[in-house]
Design an enzyme around this catalytic site. Structure first.
Site, PDB file in Angstrom:
ATOM      1  N   LYS A  28     103.888  37.652 -15.270  1.00 52.83           N
ATOM      2  CA  LYS A  28     104.217  38.793 -14.577  1.00 52.83           C
ATOM      3  C   LYS A  28     105.759  38.730 -13.882  1.00 52.83           C
ATOM      4  CE  LYS A  28     102.022  42.410 -11.702  1.00 52.83           C
ATOM      5  NZ  LYS A  28     100.795  42.560 -10.742  1.00 52.83           N
TER       6      LYS A  28
HETATM    7  O1  G3P Z   1      98.939  46.904  -9.670  1.00 51.27           O
HETATM    8  C1  G3P Z   1      99.974  46.941  -8.760  1.00 51.27           C
HETATM    9  C2  G3P Z   1      99.418  46.945  -7.469  1.00 51.27           C
HETATM   10  O2  G3P Z   1      98.936  45.792  -7.231  1.00 51.27           O
HETATM   11  C3  G3P Z   1     100.028  47.589  -6.324  1.00 51.27           C
HETATM   12  O3  G3P Z   1      99.134  48.670  -5.885  1.00 51.27           O
HETATM   13  O4  G3P Z   1      97.818  49.731  -4.242  1.00 51.27           O
HETATM   14  O5  G3P Z   1      99.373  48.113  -3.431  1.00 51.27           O
HETATM   15  O6  G3P Z   1     100.405  50.187  -4.446  1.00 51.27           O
HETATM   16  P1  G3P Z   1      99.371  49.494  -4.391  1.00 51.27           P
END
Ligand code: G3P
Length: 217
Positions: A87
């Site tokens: 990633k």
């Molecule tokens: O997959 C991306 C993620 O980890 C971010 O999610 O909920 O922190 O915006 P969030």
């Protein structure tokens, strides 16, 4: 549509795997820290543990921001397990590293994507997955789902093979809307997948069937 869980929590990953519909896992440094996983050796071992639970792809994020560092880290991550996908952040050196890995047949997930232009660049660099963060766009009053639609259109116009991995999915309606828009993959909390199960008419219908069965026996 592939279902990934976005967590480094092993019991949640096991639970999702047991449900029988899990296709992979995504993680990031924040999710690792949330589970108390720190230090490179501990982090690498944790990735291996995740790979042993799940059958599909496991995204492992580099923390370097320069090309050489990303290549070194990404190669070490990819060597850990055949299920690992490297990633990379959507920055200039991340794009260069994506092209490098793609030429070597190492699979990549370009993350922190917030615009159609960034997604186009990731596809040009041969990314296996591109991760538009829909929840974080919603957070700043910008339509995250519209970005999924834009990327779908662009990729279909040119037949790009990069898979759209709708990330920062926060809830079940995001999953359904991403499916309608043709996202190839969604990654979110286990709750966003489990929410697909629930309907009050299913519960009341089942209760009635069981009640009627008892009457006849
Ligand atoms: O997959 C991306 C993620 O980890 C971010 O999610 O909920 O922190 O915006 P969030």
């Amino acid at each position: 549509m592939k279902f990934f869980v976005d967590t480094a929590n092993l019991s949640q990953i096991k639970e999702a795997q047991d449900l029988g519909v899990l296709d992979g896992v995504t993680t990031n440094p924040s999710l690792m820290a949330k589970e108390g996983i720190t230090g490179s050796e501990h982090i690498l071992n944790h990735y291996k543990a995740i790979c042993e639970i799940v059958d599909g792809d496991v995204s492992a994020e580099v923390i370097s921001t320069d090309f050489e560092g990303m290549v070194k880290e990404g190669e070490a991550l990819a060597a850990l397990h055949p299920q690992i996908v490297v990633k990379l952040p959507m920055i200039k050196d991340g794009v260069k590293a994506c092209k490098y890995f793609s030429d070597k047949g190492i699979r990549t997930n370009v993350t922190l994507v917030f615009s159609a232009g960034q997604a186009l660049l990731a596809a040009k660099a041969g990314a296996t997955y591109v991760s538009p963060f829909i929840g974080r766009l919603d957070d700043i009053s910008t339509d995250g789902l519209n970005l999924i639609a834009e990327i779908r259109l662009i990729y279909d116009n040119y037949g790009f093979g990069t898979e759209i991995l709708a990330a920062s999915v926060r809830h079940t309606m995001h999953v359904i809307d991403c499916a309608k828009l043709g996202a190839d993959v969604m990654t979110g909390p286990l709750s966003s997948i489990e929410g697909l199960l629930r309907h009050p008419l299913t519960d009341s219908g089942l209760a009635k069937f069981l009640e009627d069965y008892k009457k006849g026996n």
